[in-house]
Design a protein around this motif. Structure first.
Motif, PDB file in Angstrom:
ATOM      1  N   ASN A  80      75.755  -3.772  40.354  1.00 38.30           N
ATOM      2  CA  ASN A  80      76.387  -5.332  40.848  1.00 38.30           C
ATOM      3  C   ASN A  80      75.533  -5.854  41.453  1.00 38.30           C
ATOM      4  OD1 ASN A  80      78.676  -6.760  41.080  1.00 38.30           O
ATOM      5  ND2 ASN A  80      79.722  -5.494  43.278  1.00 38.30           N
ATOM      6  N   VAL A  81      76.180  -6.824  41.142  1.00 38.05           N
ATOM      7  CA  VAL A  81      74.967  -7.691  42.051  1.00 38.05           C
ATOM      8  C   VAL A  81      76.284  -9.045  42.310  1.00 38.05           C
ATOM      9  CG1 VAL A  81      73.570  -9.909  41.470  1.00 38.05           C
ATOM     10  CG2 VAL A  81      73.876  -7.360  40.099  1.00 38.05           C
ATOM     11  N   VAL A  82      75.856  -9.735  43.413  1.00 40.94           N
ATOM     12  CA  VAL A  82      77.043 -10.806  44.106  1.00 40.94           C
ATOM     13  C   VAL A  82      76.414 -12.003  44.596  1.00 40.94           C
ATOM     14  CG1 VAL A  82      78.507 -11.186  45.226  1.00 40.94           C
ATOM     15  CG2 VAL A  82      79.134  -8.832  44.508  1.00 40.94           C
ATOM     16  N   PHE A  83      76.772 -13.520  44.590  1.00 39.81           N
ATOM     17  CA  PHE A  83      75.851 -13.777  44.873  1.00 39.81           C
ATOM     18  C   PHE A  83      76.625 -15.280  46.126  1.00 39.81           C
ATOM     19  CE2 PHE A  83      72.544 -13.845  40.823  1.00 39.81           C
ATOM     20  CZ  PHE A  83      71.811 -13.644  41.622  1.00 39.81           C
ATOM     21  N   SER A  84      76.535 -15.878  47.130  1.00 43.41           N
ATOM     22  CA  SER A  84      77.600 -16.220  47.931  1.00 43.41           C
ATOM     23  C   SER A  84      77.336 -17.878  47.336  1.00 43.41           C
ATOM     24  CB  SER A  84      76.968 -15.909  49.070  1.00 43.41           C
ATOM     25  OG  SER A  84      75.538 -16.295  49.083  1.00 43.41           O
ATOM     26  N   ASP A  85      77.860 -18.484  48.171  1.00 47.08           N
ATOM     27  CA  ASP A  85      77.850 -19.508  47.835  1.00 47.08           C
ATOM     28  C   ASP A  85      76.697 -20.261  48.380  1.00 47.08           C
ATOM     29  OD1 ASP A  85      81.146 -19.293  46.684  1.00 47.08           O
ATOM     30  OD2 ASP A  85      81.401 -20.631  48.557  1.00 47.08           O
ATOM     31  N   SER A  86      76.105 -20.239  49.338  1.00 48.03           N
ATOM     32  CA  SER A  86      74.498 -20.195  49.682  1.00 48.03           C
ATOM     33  C   SER A  86      73.191 -20.099  48.638  1.00 48.03           C
ATOM     34  CB  SER A  86      74.593 -19.674  51.501  1.00 48.03           C
ATOM     35  OG  SER A  86      74.551 -18.601  51.555  1.00 48.03           O
ATOM     36  N   ASP A  87      73.684 -18.308  48.232  1.00 48.88           N
ATOM     37  CA  ASP A  87      73.006 -17.578  46.953  1.00 48.88           C
ATOM     38  C   ASP A  87      72.810 -18.758  46.040  1.00 48.88           C
ATOM     39  OD1 ASP A  87      72.488 -16.075  48.781  1.00 48.88           O
ATOM     40  OD2 ASP A  87      73.712 -14.389  47.645  1.00 48.88           O
ATOM     41  N   VAL A  88      74.079 -19.152  45.900  1.00 50.15           N
ATOM     42  CA  VAL A  88      74.092 -19.818  43.971  1.00 50.15           C
ATOM     43  C   VAL A  88      73.645 -21.377  44.727  1.00 50.15           C
ATOM     44  CG1 VAL A  88      75.902 -21.012  42.866  1.00 50.15           C
ATOM     45  CG2 VAL A  88      76.198 -18.734  43.233  1.00 50.15           C
ATOM     46  N   ILE A  89      73.548 -22.075  45.504  1.00 50.74           N
ATOM     47  CA  ILE A  89      73.483 -23.526  45.976  1.00 50.74           C
ATOM     48  C   ILE A  89      71.631 -22.606  45.752  1.00 50.74           C
ATOM     49  CG2 ILE A  89      73.272 -25.232  47.369  1.00 50.74           C
ATOM     50  CD1 ILE A  89      75.492 -24.637  48.034  1.00 50.74           C
ATOM     51  N   ASN A  90      71.187 -22.363  46.663  1.00 46.43           N
ATOM     52  CA  ASN A  90      69.242 -22.161  46.827  1.00 46.43           C
ATOM     53  C   ASN A  90      69.062 -21.878  45.398  1.00 46.43           C
ATOM     54  OD1 ASN A  90      67.138 -22.872  48.500  1.00 46.43           O
ATOM     55  ND2 ASN A  90      67.394 -20.463  48.538  1.00 46.43           N
ATOM     56  N   LEU A  91      69.611 -20.534  44.183  1.00 45.69           N
ATOM     57  CA  LEU A  91      69.385 -20.869  43.411  1.00 45.69           C
ATOM     58  C   LEU A  91      69.065 -21.449  42.011  1.00 45.69           C
ATOM     59  CD1 LEU A  91      70.691 -17.506  43.084  1.00 45.69           C
ATOM     60  CD2 LEU A  91      68.277 -17.048  43.166  1.00 45.69           C
ATOM     61  N   ARG A  92      70.408 -22.500  42.151  1.00 47.20           N
ATOM     62  CA  ARG A  92      70.439 -23.449  41.476  1.00 47.20           C
ATOM     63  C   ARG A  92      68.675 -24.494  41.643  1.00 47.20           C
ATOM     64  NH1 ARG A  92      75.324 -25.266  42.803  1.00 47.20           N
ATOM     65  NH2 ARG A  92      76.367 -24.539  40.967  1.00 47.20           N
ATOM     66  N   ASN A  93      69.217 -24.564  42.809  1.00 45.95           N
ATOM     67  CA  ASN A  93      68.064 -25.877  43.503  1.00 45.95           C
ATOM     68  C   ASN A  93      66.543 -25.327  43.255  1.00 45.95           C
ATOM     69  OD1 ASN A  93      70.035 -27.780  44.568  1.00 45.95           O
ATOM     70  ND2 ASN A  93      69.367 -26.816  46.678  1.00 45.95           N
TER      71      ASN A  93
END
Length: 212
Positions: A80-93
């Protein structure tokens, strides 16, 4: 603003020795799988394609500001993999600014990672990368595209990607197990030609990143 950020990112990675990292994600999956993979890939690339990558890879979390220090980040595991909201924003940037994420399904990650990739790029679909893409052309030619390293379900290996402004920024390798092929020989007892094939494909990925 995006272009300025991209330029700053490129300047920052070119100002230091080349360094790559393993992504330490949440959700319960074994992000630490294949511990000898990246060191072996680094050693191969430094010896064969004239890179100067630090021998020991870093470890970085998706939400960490340190993510921007690495031009290449590798992610693997079986669960399993779970990205938090902060993970998502940082990865997108990070990816939008010139970073590169290679996700290697070590068998069992697929059902989880696809929905997490969709969080990062909700308006963009993964697309299969054709065999004539540059990542399969140099420095080693893979005329049929992604090689098969380990068998699981008898499915063909597939390379999927997300592109930003025509540049591949996220590579998802499925039904292939590149990382297994990078490991020390005694881990999986793969024939030398299988390991060589995996390492050459890994070198192509690294070459694409540092020469785009």
């Amino acid at each position: 603003m995006k272009k300025i950020f991209y330029i700053v990112f490129l300047v920052s990675i070119s100002s230091f020795s080349q360094e790559i990292a393993l992504l330490k994600y949440s959700g319960g999956g074994d992000w630490y799988a294949n511990p000898t993979s990246l060191p072996n890939l680094i050693k191969y690339c430094n010896a064969n394609i004239n890179t100067k990558i630090k021998p020991k890879p870093g470890t970085v979390e998706p939400s960490s500001p340190d993510l921007l220090s690495y031009p290449f980040v590798h992610m693997t595991g079986h669960g399993n993999v779970v990205f938090s909201d902060s993970d998502v924003i940082n990865l997108r940037n990070y990816l939008s600014a010139g970073g590169f994420l290679h996700i290697d399904d070590n068998y069992g990650m697929d059902q989880y990672i696809r929905k997490e990739i969709k969080k990062i790029f909700p308006s963009t679909d993964l697309v299969e990368i054709p065999s004539n893409h540059a990542i399969f052309q140099k420095p080693y030619l893979f005329s049929s595209g992604l090689p098969k390293i380990h068998e699981h379900d008898g499915k063909r290996p597939q390379a999927f990607g997300i592109f930003v402004e025509n540049k591949l920024v996220l590579l998802y390798t499925y039904e292939c197990d590149l990382g297994d092929g990078w490991e020390d020989p005694e881990v999986h007892n793969d024939p030398i030609e299988v390991r060589e094939k995996a390492l050459k494909m890994g070198a192509n990925i690294i070459n694409y990143i540092f020469n785009w």
